[in-house]
Design an enzyme around this catalytic site. Structure first.
Site, mmCIF file in Angstrom:
data_model
loop_
_atom_site.group_PDB
_atom_site.id
_atom_site.type_symbol
_atom_site.label_atom_id
_atom_site.label_comp_id
_atom_site.label_asym_id
_atom_site.label_seq_id
_atom_site.Cartn_x
_atom_site.Cartn_y
_atom_site.Cartn_z
ATOM 1 N N ASP A 231 -3.896 9.050 -8.791
ATOM 2 C CA ASP A 231 -3.453 7.912 -7.997
ATOM 3 C C ASP A 231 -2.332 7.252 -8.807
ATOM 4 O OD1 ASP A 231 -3.063 5.897 -6.193
ATOM 5 O OD2 ASP A 231 -5.176 5.359 -6.005
HETATM 6 C C1 BGC Z 1 -3.117 3.834 -3.611
HETATM 7 C C2 BGC Z 1 -3.002 5.225 -2.984
HETATM 8 C C3 BGC Z 1 -1.575 5.465 -2.557
HETATM 9 C C4 BGC Z 1 -0.670 5.297 -3.741
HETATM 10 C C5 BGC Z 1 0.791 5.508 -3.426
HETATM 11 C C6 BGC Z 1 -2.097 3.612 -4.694
HETATM 12 O O1 BGC Z 1 -2.112 2.288 -5.121
HETATM 13 O O2 BGC Z 1 -4.417 3.657 -4.132
HETATM 14 O O3 BGC Z 1 -3.884 5.348 -1.907
HETATM 15 O O4 BGC Z 1 -1.450 6.739 -1.999
HETATM 16 O O5 BGC Z 1 -0.809 3.965 -4.268
HETATM 17 O O6 BGC Z 1 1.265 4.487 -2.626
#
Ligand code: BGC
Length: 756
Positions: A231
């Site tokens: 993530d």
């Molecule tokens: C989120 C993800 C997301 C990623 C990119 C993160 O903060 O938890 O679900 O895909 O950011 O935006």
């Protein structure tokens, strides 16, 4: 022709390989120009594209391209329709092809442990079986277009509070039974091209460092073939990550970590073969996209808007209806509440879509020429009472045949990044609903929310239609459902408890910034409410229709089953009303053997079936050994004891109408530990060790008066019987029946009896 990945990796320097293990910027992987490796782009998702401009900030929402917002997962899960979400996935896959996106970051399948999780709107369900099936279909849909998916957030990321650092502590059984199966099903049925590991720790180790999670479970147990990305910002120890099975670090800014990978290989602490493996896995997915790039696909936003509206019509859940719905065309109707004009149709954070257009229910009604008036009543974006607006709303309710209140949660009540403090709707809305319901018995409430709310007015209104966060076509769907052009057919993918305090995680939710204790174990959602026989507002699986259905004639293809076989369960579903409609048939399994610590029943199959009035169809679902099993930690495997199992079919977890019994036999045996702590009772319950213990007790009884009382477990006093049953072998020494040597000897004989 497919690119030869191994050859490509062999041509790369160590530095190039290390660099490919980190992103180039927020949304791109790195390129290696010398070898013609392009920098492919990934994008949020999951219910539409959030493709951002170069250098875009991942929580900035305004610089993404104009796209189409489909219903969020809270809604699509309620469709219980695998085909529908598969088709939605195909459309999103096509949109990615048109926009040159190699991977869409979703689906998000974290279990709704608490209704308070700010991100529940993005997740499917409190039930792992449902979440897994919906995710697998979505992934298959997207990936049929040669676009990768990134199933997230792996794993045990079930709240926003300290989500980037918190340690999720749970037993292996809880993890395997509740928090992993959605990922497992998706991997086994759909092979997502990528998995996104979560920020948090799991039993002390960050997901991004966690070899047990990323390699043992994900690859060895389930057979995952793609790559794991972090993530955004979830990396911990980059070198350990490579060892653990983490391939790609996102977003950019990885130069320092790339250098650490190189240094670790050079100093011998990291095997270069592991770096090769990581790069090979990443490039395999990259080139699956590159080699299959489809040109000429057009992102037709208007067409996809229509699709989004059509999906939503299959998701909305009719929770209550005394017959006021569908609305008759000749009735005077007033819409109350600003959501009628400005619907809340998506959640905040990384899944936020810059929508091409939004259709409100008011607009849809006007376009159809319906006689609908409108009173604002309350604002869409805050909890602000306004006596004048309230009075107008009550007056309008009095002067119209039907009052439809468009209620819900304002944007700032639920979002990625923080959790809700309670399950309340804004006070101004609760007050207005009560006042309008008192003024007009034909009051309908239409809800726009990403997760359950307390509904103190539920018994006072005539109908409740849950639209969830229904995407940019929500108004069209609402209009069609209210006026009966379409028949509601969604069912709840989560329980609505009466009060937030009833939720099983309540005492352990957001109580500690460092530790998240999953103390309720496997009793999540209906598994808990069922076990406690606790009343809830609306049960998991509930969903009404404008027609009625009957589910009966349950029939099993065999009445017994073993480890390697399965049984087909069929039921007849009949539309007993006078309108076409769709029923969601749900199959639950129940252990009838008194096995301790098992939920009353668990969802193990479902299907959605369309029926004309009077029509009957037979629905068939399959049950196998896994459907009956729990995760037995002593075995390190799924296990169902031999015995009887209930097969329960209905259209809600609290409306089971067809039941059958199934016998099951297993060859698996839960290993009995042979050490000083094993009890006489456990040894007597085991067919192999019972004769040895009986013999030992007989001999002991001849010498010890205590034992002679206890030896006869059948007729002896209850207390004595219990004493003996729970007596560990080691304690026999204290009563003079054993010494160390005899105990050793007894344990050797017991082991022999068990064939060890
Ligand atoms: C989120 C993800 C997301 C990623 C990119 C993160 O903060 O938890 O679900 O895909 O950011 O935006």
């Amino acid at each position: 022709m497919a690119t030869d990945i191994k050859k490509l990796v062999a041509e790369m320097t160590l530095e190039e390989k290390a660099s490919l293990c980190g992103g180039n910027d927020f949304w791109h992987l790195k390129a290696v120009e010398r070898l013609g490796i392009p920098a492919v782009m990934v994008s949020d998702g999951p219910h539409g594209l959030r493709k951002q401009a170069e250098g875009g900030d991942h929580l900035g929402i305004n610089d993404s391209i104009i796209a189409v917002c489909f219903p969020a997962a809270c809604a699509t899960a309620a469709s219980f329709d695998k085909e529908l979400i598969g088709k939605m996935g195909e459309t999103i896959g096509d949109e990615c092809q048109a926009e040159n996106l190699s991977v869409v970051l979703g689906p998000a399948v974290n279990i709704k442990r608490s209704p308070l999780c700010g991100r529940n709107f993005e997740y499917f369900s409190e039930d792992p079986y449902l979440a897994g099936e919906m995710a697998a279909s979505y992934i298959n849909g997207v990936q049929s277009r040669h676009i990768g998916t990134s199933i997230k957030h792996f794993a045990l990321n079930n709240q926003e509070y300290f989500r980037m650092s918190n340690d999720s502590r749970a037993s292996e059984r809880t993890i395997r039974e509740i928090y992993l199966p959605a990922f497992e099903t998706a991997v086994k049925k759909a092979q997502p091209k990528t998995v996104m590991c979560s920020y948090n720790k799991i039993n002390g180790t960050y997901a991004s460092d966690n070899e047990w999670l990323l390699t043992k479970v994900l690859r060895d147990d389930w057979g995952f073939e793609g790559y794991v990305m972090t993530d955004w910002g979830a990396v911990d120890d980059r070198v350990q990550g490579i060892r653990a099975g983490l391939e790609l670090e996102m977003p950019g800014n990885t130069a320092e970590n790339d250098a650490k990978i190189v240094a670790a290989v050079k100093d011998g602490s990291l095997d270069e073969a592991l770096v090769d493996r990581a790069v090979e896995r990443i490039l395999t997915v990259v080139y699956d996209y590159i080699d299959n790039k489809v040109s000429g696909v057009v992102f037709d936003r208007d067409k996809d808007h229509e699709k989004a509206a059509a999906v939503e019509a299959e998701c909305a859940v009719l929770l209550e209806n005394n017959g006021v719905l569908p609305l008759a065309g000749d009735k005077s109707v007033v819409y109350i509440g600003e959501y009628a004009e400005k619907p809340r149709y998506q959640g905040g954070g990384s899944s936020h879509i810059n929508s091409s257009k939004v259709t409100s229910a008011l607009e849809a009604a006007k376009a159809k020429g319906r006689s609908v008036d409108y009173v604002k009543g309350f604002p869409f974006d805050k909890d602000e009472e306004n006596e004048e607006e309230l009075a107008k709303a009550v007056e309008a309710a009095r002067t119209h045949d039907v009052a439809v209140i468009f209620a819900g949660l304002p944007d700032n009540f639920e979002s990625e990044g923080y959790d809700r403090a309670d399950m309340d709707m804004p006070k101004c809305q609760n007050k207005l609903i009560a006042a309008v319901a008192a003024a007009n018995p034909n009051t309908v409430v239409v809800l726009h929310n990403g997760s359950p709310v307390e509904a103190p007015w539920a018994d006072d209104v005539a109908a409740i239609l849950e639209m969830y966060l229904g995407g940019q076509g929500v108004g069209t769907a609402t209009d069609e459902l209210l006026y009966g052009e379409k028949n509601p057919c969604g069912h709840l993918a989560e329980t609505f408890p009466l009060r937030v305090q009833d939720n099983p995680s309540y005492l352990n939710f957001n109580t500690d910034p460092e530790i998240c204790n999953y103390a309720e174990g496997v009793y999540v959602g209906y598994r808990y409410y069922d076990k406690k026989a606790m009343p809830v507002r609306w049960a998991f699986g509930r969903g009404l229709s404008y027609t009625t259905f009957r589910i009966d004639n349950i029939c099993l293809s065999a009445d017994s089953m073993d480890d390697d076989s399965c049984v087909e369960v069929s039921v007849d579903v009949t539309n007993t009303g006078d309108r076409a409609g769709k029923e969601v048939v749900q199959l639950y399994v129940s252990d009838l053997n008194g096995t301790p610590d098992r939920p009353v029943k668990e969802l193990k199959g479902f299907d959605k079936v369309a029926l004309e009035p009077g029509e009957t169809k037979t629905v068939t679902m399959t049950v196998d050994a896994r459907s009956l099993s729990y995760y037995e930690e002593r075995l390190g495997d799924w296990f169902a004891p031999s015995g009887k199992y209930g097969i329960l079919v209905g259209d809600a977890s609290d409306n089971i109408t067809a039941c059958a019994e199934l016998s099951f036999t297993t060859k698996k045996v839960v290993p009995l530990r042979i050490d000083g702590s094993v009890t006489i009772g456990e040894l007597l319950a085991n067919a192999a060790t019972a004769p040895v213990v009986q013999q030992m007790m007989k001999a002991a009884a001849e010498q010890s008066p205590i034992m002679s009382e206890g030896a006869d477990l059948g007729d002896g006093g209850k207390m004595m019987e219990a004493m003996m049953r729970f007596m560990p072998l080691k304690s026999l020494k204290s009563f003079g029946m054993m010494d160390d040597a005899k105990l050793e000897g007894l344990m050797a004989v017991l082991k022999q009896a068990l064939g060890r």
